[in-house]
Scaffold this motif. Sequence first.
Motif, PDB file in Angstrom:
ATOM      1  N   ALA A   7      14.893   0.740  15.011  1.00 53.33           N
ATOM      2  CA  ALA A   7      14.517   1.373  13.737  1.00 53.33           C
ATOM      3  C   ALA A   7      14.282   0.280  12.698  1.00 53.33           C
ATOM      4  CB  ALA A   7      15.619   2.308  13.271  1.00 53.33           C
ATOM      5  N   ILE A   8      13.205   0.433  11.931  1.00 56.18           N
ATOM      6  CA  ILE A   8      12.942  -0.513  10.835  1.00 56.18           C
ATOM      7  C   ILE A   8      12.983   0.270   9.537  1.00 56.18           C
ATOM      8  CG2 ILE A   8      11.289  -2.122   9.827  1.00 56.18           C
ATOM      9  CD1 ILE A   8      10.452  -2.885  12.608  1.00 56.18           C
ATOM     10  N   LEU A   9      14.017   0.050   8.771  1.00 59.61           N
ATOM     11  CA  LEU A   9      14.203   0.763   7.506  1.00 59.61           C
ATOM     12  C   LEU A   9      13.742  -0.164   6.386  1.00 59.61           C
ATOM     13  CD1 LEU A   9      17.727   2.350   8.124  1.00 59.61           C
ATOM     14  CD2 LEU A   9      15.485   3.210   8.746  1.00 59.61           C
ATOM     15  N   ALA A  10      12.660   0.235   5.691  1.00 58.08           N
ATOM     16  CA  ALA A  10      12.055  -0.637   4.682  1.00 58.08           C
ATOM     17  C   ALA A  10      12.500  -0.227   3.283  1.00 58.08           C
ATOM     18  CB  ALA A  10      10.539  -0.574   4.795  1.00 58.08           C
ATOM     19  N   LEU A  11      12.912  -1.230   2.484  1.00 61.52           N
ATOM     20  CA  LEU A  11      13.400  -0.961   1.124  1.00 61.52           C
ATOM     21  C   LEU A  11      12.480  -1.518   0.043  1.00 61.52           C
ATOM     22  CD1 LEU A  11      15.959  -0.270   2.775  1.00 61.52           C
ATOM     23  CD2 LEU A  11      17.299  -1.446   1.041  1.00 61.52           C
ATOM     24  N   GLY A  12      11.503  -2.360   0.427  1.00 64.21           N
ATOM     25  CA  GLY A  12      10.618  -2.972  -0.572  1.00 64.21           C
ATOM     26  C   GLY A  12      10.748  -4.482  -0.554  1.00 64.21           C
ATOM     27  N   GLY A  13      10.465  -5.141  -1.687  1.00 63.16           N
ATOM     28  CA  GLY A  13      10.572  -6.597  -1.784  1.00 63.16           C
ATOM     29  C   GLY A  13       9.286  -7.304  -1.388  1.00 63.16           C
ATOM     30  N   THR A  14       9.349  -8.615  -1.343  1.00 60.98           N
ATOM     31  CA  THR A  14       8.167  -9.433  -1.039  1.00 60.98           C
ATOM     32  C   THR A  14       7.619  -9.154   0.352  1.00 60.98           C
ATOM     33  OG1 THR A  14       8.771 -11.168  -2.589  1.00 60.98           O
ATOM     34  CG2 THR A  14       7.432 -11.842  -0.738  1.00 60.98           C
ATOM     35  N   ILE A  15       8.476  -8.774   1.287  1.00 59.20           N
ATOM     36  CA  ILE A  15       7.993  -8.475   2.640  1.00 59.20           C
ATOM     37  C   ILE A  15       7.105  -7.229   2.627  1.00 59.20           C
ATOM     38  CG2 ILE A  15      10.005  -7.088   3.344  1.00 59.20           C
ATOM     39  CD1 ILE A  15       9.773  -8.579   6.106  1.00 59.20           C
ATOM     40  N   ALA A  16       7.180  -6.453   1.550  1.00 58.88           N
ATOM     41  CA  ALA A  16       6.334  -5.260   1.400  1.00 58.88           C
ATOM     42  C   ALA A  16       5.176  -5.521   0.443  1.00 58.88           C
ATOM     43  CB  ALA A  16       7.175  -4.096   0.883  1.00 58.88           C
ATOM     44  N   ALA A  17       4.924  -6.790   0.129  1.00 60.20           N
ATOM     45  CA  ALA A  17       3.976  -7.103  -0.947  1.00 60.20           C
ATOM     46  C   ALA A  17       2.771  -7.895  -0.458  1.00 60.20           C
ATOM     47  CB  ALA A  17       4.687  -7.894  -2.046  1.00 60.20           C
ATOM     48  N   ALA A  18       1.615  -7.594  -1.080  1.00 59.90           N
ATOM     49  CA  ALA A  18       0.374  -8.330  -0.828  1.00 59.90           C
ATOM     50  C   ALA A  18      -0.479  -8.189  -2.082  1.00 59.90           C
ATOM     51  CB  ALA A  18      -0.355  -7.753   0.383  1.00 59.90           C
ATOM     52  N   PRO A  19      -1.378  -9.154  -2.342  1.00 62.51           N
ATOM     53  CA  PRO A  19      -2.267  -9.003  -3.508  1.00 62.51           C
ATOM     54  C   PRO A  19      -3.306  -7.910  -3.250  1.00 62.51           C
ATOM     55  CG  PRO A  19      -2.516 -11.171  -2.453  1.00 62.51           C
ATOM     56  CD  PRO A  19      -1.602 -10.380  -1.600  1.00 62.51           C
ATOM     57  N   PRO A  20      -3.645  -7.096  -4.243  1.00 62.70           N
ATOM     58  CA  PRO A  20      -4.656  -6.054  -4.040  1.00 62.70           C
ATOM     59  C   PRO A  20      -6.024  -6.642  -3.719  1.00 62.70           C
ATOM     60  CG  PRO A  20      -3.954  -6.151  -6.359  1.00 62.70           C
ATOM     61  CD  PRO A  20      -3.087  -7.090  -5.607  1.00 62.70           C
ATOM     62  N   GLU A  21      -6.294  -7.845  -4.234  1.00 62.77           N
ATOM     63  CA  GLU A  21      -7.513  -8.577  -3.853  1.00 62.77           C
ATOM     64  C   GLU A  21      -7.212 -10.059  -3.978  1.00 62.77           C
ATOM     65  OE1 GLU A  21     -10.202  -8.282  -7.771  1.00 62.77           O
ATOM     66  OE2 GLU A  21      -9.625  -6.353  -6.903  1.00 62.77           O
ATOM     67  N   PRO A  22      -7.949 -10.900  -3.242  1.00 64.15           N
ATOM     68  CA  PRO A  22      -7.643 -12.336  -3.245  1.00 64.15           C
ATOM     69  C   PRO A  22      -7.570 -12.902  -4.665  1.00 64.15           C
ATOM     70  CG  PRO A  22      -9.315 -11.829  -1.593  1.00 64.15           C
ATOM     71  CD  PRO A  22      -9.087 -10.568  -2.378  1.00 64.15           C
ATOM     72  N   GLY A  23      -6.589 -13.726  -4.897  1.00 68.27           N
ATOM     73  CA  GLY A  23      -6.439 -14.386  -6.189  1.00 68.27           C
ATOM     74  C   GLY A  23      -5.581 -13.625  -7.175  1.00 68.27           C
ATOM     75  N   ARG A  24      -5.273 -12.369  -6.877  1.00 66.86           N
ATOM     76  CA  ARG A  24      -4.409 -11.591  -7.786  1.00 66.86           C
ATOM     77  C   ARG A  24      -2.955 -11.730  -7.358  1.00 66.86           C
ATOM     78  NH1 ARG A  24      -7.072  -6.677  -9.340  1.00 66.86           N
ATOM     79  NH2 ARG A  24      -5.055  -6.014 -10.200  1.00 66.86           N
ATOM     80  N   ALA A  25      -2.058 -11.399  -8.301  1.00 69.96           N
ATOM     81  CA  ALA A  25      -0.627 -11.406  -7.966  1.00 69.96           C
ATOM     82  C   ALA A  25      -0.325 -10.230  -7.033  1.00 69.96           C
ATOM     83  CB  ALA A  25       0.202 -11.297  -9.240  1.00 69.96           C
ATOM     84  N   ALA A  26       0.747 -10.378  -6.260  1.00 71.02           N
ATOM     85  CA  ALA A  26       1.064  -9.377  -5.231  1.00 71.02           C
ATOM     86  C   ALA A  26       1.675  -8.120  -5.837  1.00 71.02           C
ATOM     87  CB  ALA A  26       2.028  -9.985  -4.219  1.00 71.02           C
ATOM     88  N   THR A  27       1.365  -6.991  -5.236  1.00 68.78           N
ATOM     89  CA  THR A  27       1.997  -5.713  -5.600  1.00 68.78           C
ATOM     90  C   THR A  27       2.752  -5.203  -4.363  1.00 68.78           C
ATOM     91  OG1 THR A  27      -0.097  -4.646  -5.049  1.00 68.78           O
ATOM     92  CG2 THR A  27       0.337  -5.048  -7.379  1.00 68.78           C
ATOM     93  N   MET A  28       3.764  -4.379  -4.625  1.00 70.45           N
ATOM     94  CA  MET A  28       4.682  -3.978  -3.551  1.00 70.45           C
ATOM     95  C   MET A  28       4.190  -2.660  -2.932  1.00 70.45           C
ATOM     96  SD  MET A  28       8.767  -3.496  -3.908  1.00 70.45           S
ATOM     97  CE  MET A  28       8.896  -4.558  -5.332  1.00 70.45           C
ATOM     98  N   ASP A  29       3.042  -2.727  -2.260  1.00 69.33           N
ATOM     99  CA  ASP A  29       2.384  -1.495  -1.820  1.00 69.33           C
ATOM    100  C   ASP A  29       2.692  -1.083  -0.387  1.00 69.33           C
ATOM    101  OD1 ASP A  29       1.182  -1.175  -4.255  1.00 69.33           O
ATOM    102  OD2 ASP A  29      -0.587  -2.348  -3.708  1.00 69.33           O
ATOM    103  N   ARG A  30       3.295  -1.945   0.388  1.00 66.37           N
ATOM    104  CA  ARG A  30       3.398  -1.675   1.826  1.00 66.37           C
ATOM    105  C   ARG A  30       4.629  -0.830   2.154  1.00 66.37           C
ATOM    106  NH1 ARG A  30       1.310  -7.207   4.889  1.00 66.37           N
ATOM    107  NH2 ARG A  30      -0.828  -6.953   4.183  1.00 66.37           N
ATOM    108  N   ASP A  31       4.370   0.299   2.782  1.00 64.30           N
ATOM    109  CA  ASP A  31       5.508   1.084   3.273  1.00 64.30           C
ATOM    110  C   ASP A  31       5.899   0.553   4.657  1.00 64.30           C
ATOM    111  OD1 ASP A  31       3.579   2.019   4.991  1.00 64.30           O
ATOM    112  OD2 ASP A  31       3.535   4.049   4.167  1.00 64.30           O
ATOM    113  N   ALA A  32       6.860   1.202   5.285  1.00 59.65           N
ATOM    114  CA  ALA A  32       7.370   0.687   6.563  1.00 59.65           C
ATOM    115  C   ALA A  32       6.270   0.645   7.620  1.00 59.65           C
ATOM    116  CB  ALA A  32       8.540   1.557   7.027  1.00 59.65           C
TER     117      ALA A  32
END
Length: 330
Positions: A7-32
């Motif tokens: 089981a992978i229980l996701a809570l957020g954080g940088t591991i859930a983050a990517a920039p919406p487009e190259p060169g932008r700061a990362a947003t925490m958009d990724r769910d498990a």
Amino acid sequence: MGRPVIAILALGGTIAAAPPEPGRAATMDRDADAIVRSVPALAAIADVRPESFRRIGSADLGFADIVALAKRIDAIAATVAGVVVTQGTDTLEETSFLLDRLVASDVPVVVTGAMRNAGLPGADGPANLLAAVRVAASPLARAAGTLVVMNDEIHLGRFVRKAHATSPATFESRPLGPIGWVAEGHVRMPLAPRTRPRRFALDVGVAVPQVALLKMSLGDSPTLIERIDTGTFAGAVIETYGAGHTSQRVLDALAGLAVRMPTVFASRTGAGEVHTSTCDFPGSELRLLERGLIPAVALDGLKARLLLTLALAGGLEAQHLRDEFAAAVL
Ligand code: GLU
């Protein structure tokens, strides 16, 4: 034999983050699901079951979230070979300590995260998740308590600390070091704890008391200590100098605090034990003990605060607190 169910229980954080487009700061958009999809190699080693538990920065997690997470882990423990928790690294040293004390089952529990988001060169989330799943699937991890896997190292949640703001090698365990590592897909764990500290059976929705944490510093004054009030706080942890020393300026205030509430003293160095019988001079550990303060033994201030919080929430009586801290490092 089939692949182990993890089981992978996701809570957020940088591991859930990517920039919406190259060169932008990362947003925490990724769910498990998205986190798992980004690491196709997982499918070769486990039948992973992603679950989005929270999607928040780790500083926004609270006791209620971790009590609920521990309950969720216990609820699925019989149906999985292991559990991986993904979250922000900022409070990972605290959540892993809490899970170690809250999860009743012996199912492997591995906490991991990332220091570099998916848009950065050298993003470490995928490698950390892969290594964490390997450890969670290993029989070596069973009954070892909550583990933290980052940067291919295996640490005990009981002792791990975040020690650098940005380095992928940020996690360390003082005074022990890691108890194992992952290399070429092999899980190596030459060390394992002889015992697990006792678990606290807290119910979801339990009223968790506030415990204050205060660091002493050069030129300190009694003012803040005097303001730790019983209306707000049920206990306090004081990060004292070195092996448990304070200035004479704050001694009376600390004595008053220890009368108002259980007051624990830890070392502000963050590693090693506070003394109990070495120095008999003004502001030394003997003066704190005489005034009823409780030694944190080898827990740092953050972990001492968590243990005192759990003990108070669990209804432990004041005369047993000293033994509880001593047992935390056995
Ligand atoms: N501050 C955020 C958190 O702890 C991101 C940091 C990280 O994940 O390393 O959730």
